[in-house]
Design a protein around this motif. Structure first.
Motif, PDB file in Angstrom:
ATOM      1  N   GLN A  62      -4.890  -7.676  -5.612  1.00  0.00           N
ATOM      2  CA  GLN A  62      -4.801  -6.222  -5.532  1.00  0.00           C
ATOM      3  C   GLN A  62      -4.361  -5.620  -6.864  1.00  0.00           C
ATOM      4  O   GLN A  62      -4.944  -4.647  -7.346  1.00  0.00           O
ATOM      5  N   THR A 119      -6.340   4.058   7.085  1.00  0.00           N
ATOM      6  CA  THR A 119      -7.212   4.265   5.930  1.00  0.00           C
ATOM      7  C   THR A 119      -8.431   3.355   6.034  1.00  0.00           C
ATOM      8  O   THR A 119      -8.480   2.436   6.852  1.00  0.00           O
ATOM      9  N   THR A 120      -9.413   3.615   5.168  1.00  0.00           N
ATOM     10  CA  THR A 120     -10.616   2.772   5.143  1.00  0.00           C
ATOM     11  C   THR A 120     -10.251   1.326   4.834  1.00  0.00           C
ATOM     12  O   THR A 120     -10.775   0.388   5.458  1.00  0.00           O
ATOM     13  N   GLU A 121      -9.349   1.135   3.869  1.00  0.00           N
ATOM     14  CA  GLU A 121      -8.940  -0.222   3.502  1.00  0.00           C
ATOM     15  C   GLU A 121      -8.310  -0.938   4.693  1.00  0.00           C
ATOM     16  O   GLU A 121      -8.601  -2.116   4.956  1.00  0.00           O
ATOM     17  N   ARG A 122      -7.481  -0.240   5.432  1.00  0.00           N
ATOM     18  CA  ARG A 122      -6.817  -0.860   6.572  1.00  0.00           C
ATOM     19  C   ARG A 122      -7.796  -1.162   7.708  1.00  0.00           C
ATOM     20  O   ARG A 122      -7.646  -2.164   8.418  1.00  0.00           O
ATOM     21  N   GLY A 155      -1.418  -5.077   5.755  1.00  0.00           N
ATOM     22  CA  GLY A 155      -2.071  -3.853   6.207  1.00  0.00           C
ATOM     23  C   GLY A 155      -1.158  -2.859   6.879  1.00  0.00           C
ATOM     24  O   GLY A 155      -1.519  -1.695   7.055  1.00  0.00           O
ATOM     25  N   ASP A 197       0.857  -1.166   0.000  1.00  0.00           N
ATOM     26  CA  ASP A 197       0.000   0.000   0.000  1.00  0.00           C
ATOM     27  C   ASP A 197       0.900   1.225   0.000  1.00  0.00           C
ATOM     28  O   ASP A 197       1.702   1.412   0.913  1.00  0.00           O
TER      29      ASP A 197
END
Length: 205
Positions: free
Chosen positions: A188, A20-23, A69, A12
């Motif tokens: 990804q 972040t939102t993804e994390r 992450g 990332d």
């Protein structure tokens, strides 16, 4: 170096300590997986004949969290693993939060640091090494804290009884870490770099 490795020099590109939102999503998923694993008898905690009472696979999601992450995900997932270990404890060793929780916070950190340091040389070696180091972090810190707190005698025979467990956990962690990290990187990159076969105005988004 493969195309996946070239495109995944960083899992990332965002600053590793930025939440972040993804994390958040990754942390939530891995925390949920940790809870599920540790609640299944004989999977998350496996009875063994030594002072610890159990071998574990519950630290694997924490290692994966650190790899895919970053350090914050590793910290959060490690805390959940430690909490589940405390709640599951059947021996005085793990009924102590300084043994059950504190060492587990560092698992994701060492896994992330190892992967981040080695991925520029080899993605697979980095993931395998992160799995081994993360697992050893769990083993060494738990045993050390257990000795400091007086639950584990500083006896060579007793310490040697942990060796098969430590080796087995490290090998299993390395296998899962490499497999999941490689799969995550491939998915990804396909999501990010998938070619559009239709004109932009024809796409449904």
């Amino acid at each position: 170096m493969s195309k996946v490795e070239q495109k995944t020099q960083s899992m990332d590109p965002t600053h590793p300590w930025k939440l972040t939102t993804e994390r958040i999503v990754i942390a939530a998923m891995l925390a949920g997986l940790t809870v599920c694993i540790t609640l299944i008898p004989g999977i998350g905690f496996i009875p063994v004949p030594n002072v610890s009472g159990n071998a574990t696979t519950g630290h694997i999601p924490t290692i994966i969290g650190g790899i895919v992450g970053g350090p914050i995900v590793g910290l959060l997932t490690g805390f959940i693993f430690g909490l589940m270990s405390l709640l599951h404890a059947s021996s005085p060793l793990f009924k102590d939060p300084t043994v059950a929780i504190l060492p587990r916070i560092f698992i994701g950190l060492t896994a992330w640091a190892t992967f981040a340091a080695l991925k520029r040389f080899s993605f697979d070696v980095a993931a395998i090494s992160a799995g081994v180091i993360g697992s050893l972090t769990n083993s060494v810190l738990v045993i050390s804290m257990g000795m400091i707190r007086g639950y584990i005698p500083a006896n060579g025979v007793i310490l040697a009884s942990f060796l098969p467990q430590v080796i087995a956990e490290a090998i299993i962690s390395a296998i899962f870490a490499e497999a999941v990290a490689r799969s995550y990187a491939i998915v990804q990159q396909r999501l990010v770099h998938a070619p559009e076969t239709k004109a932009r105005e024809e796409l449904p988004y």
